[in-house]
Motif scaffolding. Structure first.
Motif, PDB file in Angstrom:
ATOM      1  N   THR A  15       0.922  -1.314   0.094  1.00 53.74           N
ATOM      2  CA  THR A  15      -0.099  -0.150  -0.163  1.00 53.74           C
ATOM      3  C   THR A  15       0.826   1.148   0.332  1.00 53.74           C
ATOM      4  OG1 THR A  15       0.014   0.011   2.563  1.00 53.74           O
ATOM      5  CG2 THR A  15      -2.139  -1.265   1.424  1.00 53.74           C
ATOM      6  N   ALA A  16       2.048   1.413   0.311  1.00 58.77           N
ATOM      7  CA  ALA A  16       2.761   1.956   0.429  1.00 58.77           C
ATOM      8  C   ALA A  16       3.274   2.561  -1.197  1.00 58.77           C
ATOM      9  CB  ALA A  16       3.593   2.093   2.071  1.00 58.77           C
ATOM     10  N   PHE A  17       3.851   1.510  -1.144  1.00 55.68           N
ATOM     11  CA  PHE A  17       4.595   1.360  -2.858  1.00 55.68           C
ATOM     12  C   PHE A  17       3.073   2.091  -3.659  1.00 55.68           C
ATOM     13  CE2 PHE A  17       4.839  -0.434  -6.623  1.00 55.68           C
ATOM     14  CZ  PHE A  17       6.181   0.196  -7.290  1.00 55.68           C
ATOM     15  N   CYS A  18       2.376   1.961  -3.586  1.00 56.65           N
ATOM     16  CA  CYS A  18       0.663   2.346  -4.354  1.00 56.65           C
ATOM     17  C   CYS A  18       0.855   3.681  -4.193  1.00 56.65           C
ATOM     18  CB  CYS A  18      -0.700   2.055  -3.911  1.00 56.65           C
ATOM     19  SG  CYS A  18      -0.705   0.059  -4.986  1.00 56.65           S
ATOM     20  N   ASP A  19       0.493   3.794  -2.919  1.00 57.59           N
ATOM     21  CA  ASP A  19       0.620   5.639  -2.563  1.00 57.59           C
ATOM     22  C   ASP A  19       1.414   5.932  -2.792  1.00 57.59           C
ATOM     23  OD1 ASP A  19      -0.161   7.956  -1.155  1.00 57.59           O
ATOM     24  OD2 ASP A  19       0.333   7.162   1.212  1.00 57.59           O
ATOM     25  N   VAL A  20       2.901   6.190  -2.152  1.00 56.88           N
ATOM     26  CA  VAL A  20       4.001   7.113  -2.988  1.00 56.88           C
ATOM     27  C   VAL A  20       4.493   7.218  -4.506  1.00 56.88           C
ATOM     28  CG1 VAL A  20       6.511   7.527  -2.377  1.00 56.88           C
ATOM     29  CG2 VAL A  20       4.842   7.007  -0.547  1.00 56.88           C
ATOM     30  N   GLY A  21       4.650   6.053  -4.597  1.00 54.38           N
ATOM     31  CA  GLY A  21       4.472   5.712  -6.171  1.00 54.38           C
ATOM     32  C   GLY A  21       3.613   6.388  -7.187  1.00 54.38           C
ATOM     33  N   SER A  22       2.201   6.398  -7.076  1.00 52.49           N
ATOM     34  CA  SER A  22       0.936   7.350  -7.699  1.00 52.49           C
ATOM     35  C   SER A  22       1.006   8.952  -7.137  1.00 52.49           C
ATOM     36  CB  SER A  22      -0.218   6.845  -7.391  1.00 52.49           C
ATOM     37  OG  SER A  22      -0.365   7.282  -5.229  1.00 52.49           O
ATOM     38  N   ALA A  23       1.563   9.224  -6.066  1.00 55.71           N
ATOM     39  CA  ALA A  23       1.621  10.380  -6.012  1.00 55.71           C
ATOM     40  C   ALA A  23       3.016  11.336  -6.475  1.00 55.71           C
ATOM     41  CB  ALA A  23       1.951  10.748  -4.201  1.00 55.71           C
ATOM     42  N   CYS A  24       4.163  10.727  -6.746  1.00 53.86           N
ATOM     43  CA  CYS A  24       5.184  10.665  -7.708  1.00 53.86           C
ATOM     44  C   CYS A  24       4.640  10.600  -8.982  1.00 53.86           C
ATOM     45  CB  CYS A  24       6.488  10.108  -8.024  1.00 53.86           C
ATOM     46  SG  CYS A  24       7.134   9.796  -6.304  1.00 53.86           S
ATOM     47  N   LEU A  25       3.889   9.458  -9.608  1.00 48.49           N
ATOM     48  CA  LEU A  25       3.172   9.913 -10.655  1.00 48.49           C
ATOM     49  C   LEU A  25       2.342  10.836 -11.469  1.00 48.49           C
ATOM     50  CD1 LEU A  25       2.193   6.348 -11.789  1.00 48.49           C
ATOM     51  CD2 LEU A  25       4.383   7.169 -12.707  1.00 48.49           C
ATOM     52  N   ALA A  26       1.685  11.801 -10.230  1.00 49.69           N
ATOM     53  CA  ALA A  26       0.628  12.730 -10.378  1.00 49.69           C
ATOM     54  C   ALA A  26       1.423  13.640 -10.229  1.00 49.69           C
ATOM     55  CB  ALA A  26      -0.521  12.772  -9.166  1.00 49.69           C
ATOM     56  N   LEU A  27       3.133  13.655  -9.700  1.00 50.86           N
ATOM     57  CA  LEU A  27       3.430  15.059  -9.351  1.00 50.86           C
ATOM     58  C   LEU A  27       4.610  15.891 -10.359  1.00 50.86           C
ATOM     59  CD1 LEU A  27       4.852  17.680  -7.919  1.00 50.86           C
ATOM     60  CD2 LEU A  27       6.993  15.594  -7.377  1.00 50.86           C
ATOM     61  N   CYS A  28       4.426  14.412 -11.912  1.00 46.94           N
ATOM     62  CA  CYS A  28       4.906  14.415 -13.110  1.00 46.94           C
ATOM     63  C   CYS A  28       4.090  14.504 -13.831  1.00 46.94           C
ATOM     64  CB  CYS A  28       5.466  13.179 -12.945  1.00 46.94           C
ATOM     65  SG  CYS A  28       6.909  12.829 -14.828  1.00 46.94           S
ATOM     66  N   LEU A  29       3.238  14.076 -13.847  1.00 49.54           N
ATOM     67  CA  LEU A  29       2.121  14.599 -14.787  1.00 49.54           C
ATOM     68  C   LEU A  29       1.406  16.248 -14.574  1.00 49.54           C
ATOM     69  CD1 LEU A  29      -0.985  11.882 -14.359  1.00 49.54           C
ATOM     70  CD2 LEU A  29       0.870  12.646 -16.571  1.00 49.54           C
ATOM     71  N   PHE A  30       1.795  16.763 -12.866  1.00 49.48           N
ATOM     72  CA  PHE A  30       1.905  17.993 -13.091  1.00 49.48           C
ATOM     73  C   PHE A  30       2.838  19.018 -13.903  1.00 49.48           C
ATOM     74  CE2 PHE A  30       2.693  21.637 -10.321  1.00 49.48           C
ATOM     75  CZ  PHE A  30       0.890  22.510 -10.695  1.00 49.48           C
ATOM     76  N   VAL A  31       3.482  17.807 -13.245  1.00 43.37           N
ATOM     77  CA  VAL A  31       5.115  19.486 -14.110  1.00 43.37           C
ATOM     78  C   VAL A  31       4.487  19.590 -15.558  1.00 43.37           C
ATOM     79  CG1 VAL A  31       7.624  19.543 -13.948  1.00 43.37           C
ATOM     80  CG2 VAL A  31       6.219  19.133 -11.875  1.00 43.37           C
ATOM     81  N   VAL A  32       5.290  18.554 -15.773  1.00 45.93           N
ATOM     82  CA  VAL A  32       5.539  18.060 -17.647  1.00 45.93           C
ATOM     83  C   VAL A  32       4.031  18.884 -18.588  1.00 45.93           C
ATOM     84  CG1 VAL A  32       4.893  16.285 -19.424  1.00 45.93           C
ATOM     85  CG2 VAL A  32       6.497  15.782 -17.223  1.00 45.93           C
ATOM     86  N   SER A  33       2.654  19.179 -17.301  1.00 44.80           N
ATOM     87  CA  SER A  33       1.764  19.246 -18.139  1.00 44.80           C
ATOM     88  C   SER A  33       1.779  21.119 -17.798  1.00 44.80           C
ATOM     89  CB  SER A  33      -0.029  18.924 -17.944  1.00 44.80           C
ATOM     90  OG  SER A  33       0.084  19.379 -16.209  1.00 44.80           O
ATOM     91  N   VAL A  34       1.950  21.708 -16.599  1.00 49.04           N
ATOM     92  CA  VAL A  34       2.086  22.719 -16.387  1.00 49.04           C
ATOM     93  C   VAL A  34       3.187  23.185 -17.306  1.00 49.04           C
ATOM     94  CG1 VAL A  34       2.475  24.561 -15.065  1.00 49.04           C
ATOM     95  CG2 VAL A  34       0.718  23.010 -14.777  1.00 49.04           C
ATOM     96  N   TYR A  35       4.427  22.684 -17.133  1.00 51.45           N
ATOM     97  CA  TYR A  35       5.162  22.581 -17.970  1.00 51.45           C
ATOM     98  C   TYR A  35       4.833  23.529 -20.234  1.00 51.45           C
ATOM     99  CZ  TYR A  35      10.013  23.341 -20.893  1.00 51.45           C
ATOM    100  OH  TYR A  35      11.554  23.668 -21.535  1.00 51.45           O
ATOM    101  N   TYR A  36       4.294  22.374 -20.884  1.00 50.02           N
ATOM    102  CA  TYR A  36       3.970  22.674 -21.515  1.00 50.02           C
ATOM    103  C   TYR A  36       3.422  23.350 -21.925  1.00 50.02           C
ATOM    104  CZ  TYR A  36       7.143  18.838 -23.585  1.00 50.02           C
ATOM    105  OH  TYR A  36       8.549  18.596 -23.499  1.00 50.02           O
TER     106      TYR A  36
END
Length: 366
Positions: A109-130
């Motif tokens: 569950t920690a892997f799902c929680d931390v991993g999905s949070a990092c994926l969401a952060l990556c989506l946010f950074v890339v989408s806002v940048y472009y």
């Protein structure tokens, strides 16, 4: 009688690449024009299609930047946080019989929680940048890729949603299985027995415990943020102010009138959708929605800080209630650990008159 008809059709297609001095020096423009003429019905049909595509080097640069951003966020942020959470759980469950099973479930569950949070952060950074790169470019340097080429982006969005869903379900399970104990420090009063021959201990009233339990149940509905207010405000901003049009593939961010705004200007009562020639981008829509969600979340956090600075905090009020009722609380969110709130006071009895209660509060103030 006899009739005769004749038809003719003509089509032309041209494909050209812009010169290096043109602002489209990194894109390819393909134009196709098809004309159909029928003399019998006097109907003229024209089809015109223009496709602008990035150069292969720009597309490769996009996916290279995507991979680098994802790896950096997962390694620099995700891995240390994941290891810290797992080590904390190992310290908690070292003396438990079923520690291996609990540790495995907690690790997943920690892997799902931390991993999905990092994926969401990556989506946010890339989408806002472009979003900023595409909307604020003075000359056309980069063109948004069509949604058909963004399968990796969709996959990461799905993984982030699934991971956070697992984390939320795990949090619901832990909170619903927490053990709460209330310790009543009230001493029984001495009363005469029925025959009047001796003094006995009177039973302690249970109304204070019921009151505290009800207040604790009501406290479970308190949240640091309001999802309903956030979603309502998001819809008002995106749809009411027509900022959702910023997710369209248009040259500049301010070019939203004429296809996404009111009919006939600001005085009209109705709205119309975008015409077929206006396309939308998954990255731009995600960037504009995520940006406003982050702004709304920060605004709610600041509002909570201001509110609790001048108004009583619900947690502090509950602690004061525990003190006045001469009751302590133990909250075990794990099998072997939890939290303790000490609420024992110095009064002889909690069921007393207001004068004595006020005197004890003044002593605490001193």
């Amino acid at each position: 009688s006899s009739s005769s008809s004749s038809s003719s059709s003509s089509s032309s297609s041209s494909s050209s690449s812009a010169s290096p001095s043109s602002p489209f020096n990194s894109s390819t423009a393909t134009t196709t024009t098809t004309t159909y003429v029928s003399s019998s019905t006097h109907v003229l049909g024209v089809s015109f299609t223009v496709s602008y595509l990035n150069d292969a080097s720009l597309t490769n640069s996009f996916w290279r930047a995507w991979k680098i951003t994802l790896i950096v966020i997962l390694v620099v942020l995700g891995l240390p946080i994941f290891l810290l959470v797992v080590l904390k759980q190992m310290r908690r469950g070292s003396r438990r019989e079923s520690s291996d099973q609990d540790l495995l479930i907690h690790t997943l569950t920690a892997f799902c929680d931390v991993g999905s949070a990092c994926l969401a952060l990556c989506l946010f950074v890339v989408s806002v940048y472009y979003l900023v790169l595409y909307k604020r470019q003075a000359q056309v340097y980069f063109l948004m890729m069509p949604d058909s080429l963004l399968n990796n982006f969709r996959t990461v969005v799905i993984l982030a949603v699934v991971g956070q869903t697992v984390a939320v379900l795990r949090a619901f399970y832990r909170q619903s299985n927490a053990d709460i104990f209330f310790l009543d420090w009230e001493r029984p009063r001495k009363v005469l027995s029925r025959d009047g021959s001796r003094q006995v201990d009177a039973p302690v009233s249970c109304w204070r415990q019921l009151l505290i339990a009800n207040e604790w149940a009501a406290l479970q509905r308190q949240r640091a943020s309001s999802p309903a207010a956030a979603l309502l405000l998001l819809v008002l901003i995106l749809e009411g102010a027509h900022l959702i049009s910023s997710g369209d593939v248009t040259p500049v961010s301010s070019y939203t009138s004429g296809y996404g705004g009111p009919l006939g200007g600001s005085t009209a009562k109705g709205f119309h959708p975008s015409p077929p020639f206006v396309t939308q981008s998954l990255i731009l829509r995600f960037g504009i929605v995520a940006s406003f969600l982050v702004v709304i979340a920060i605004g709610q956090f600041v509002w909570r800080m201001i509110q609790f600075r001048f108004l009583p905090h619900p947690i502090y009020q509950f602690v004061d209630l525990l003190y006045l009722s001469n009751t302590s609380m133990i909250a075990l969110d794990d099998a072997l650990c939890g939290f303790y709130v000490h609420g024992r006071n110095r009064m002889q009895h909690a069921d007393t008159e207001l004068k004595e209660l006020n005197a004890e509060l003044l002593k605490e103030r001193e």
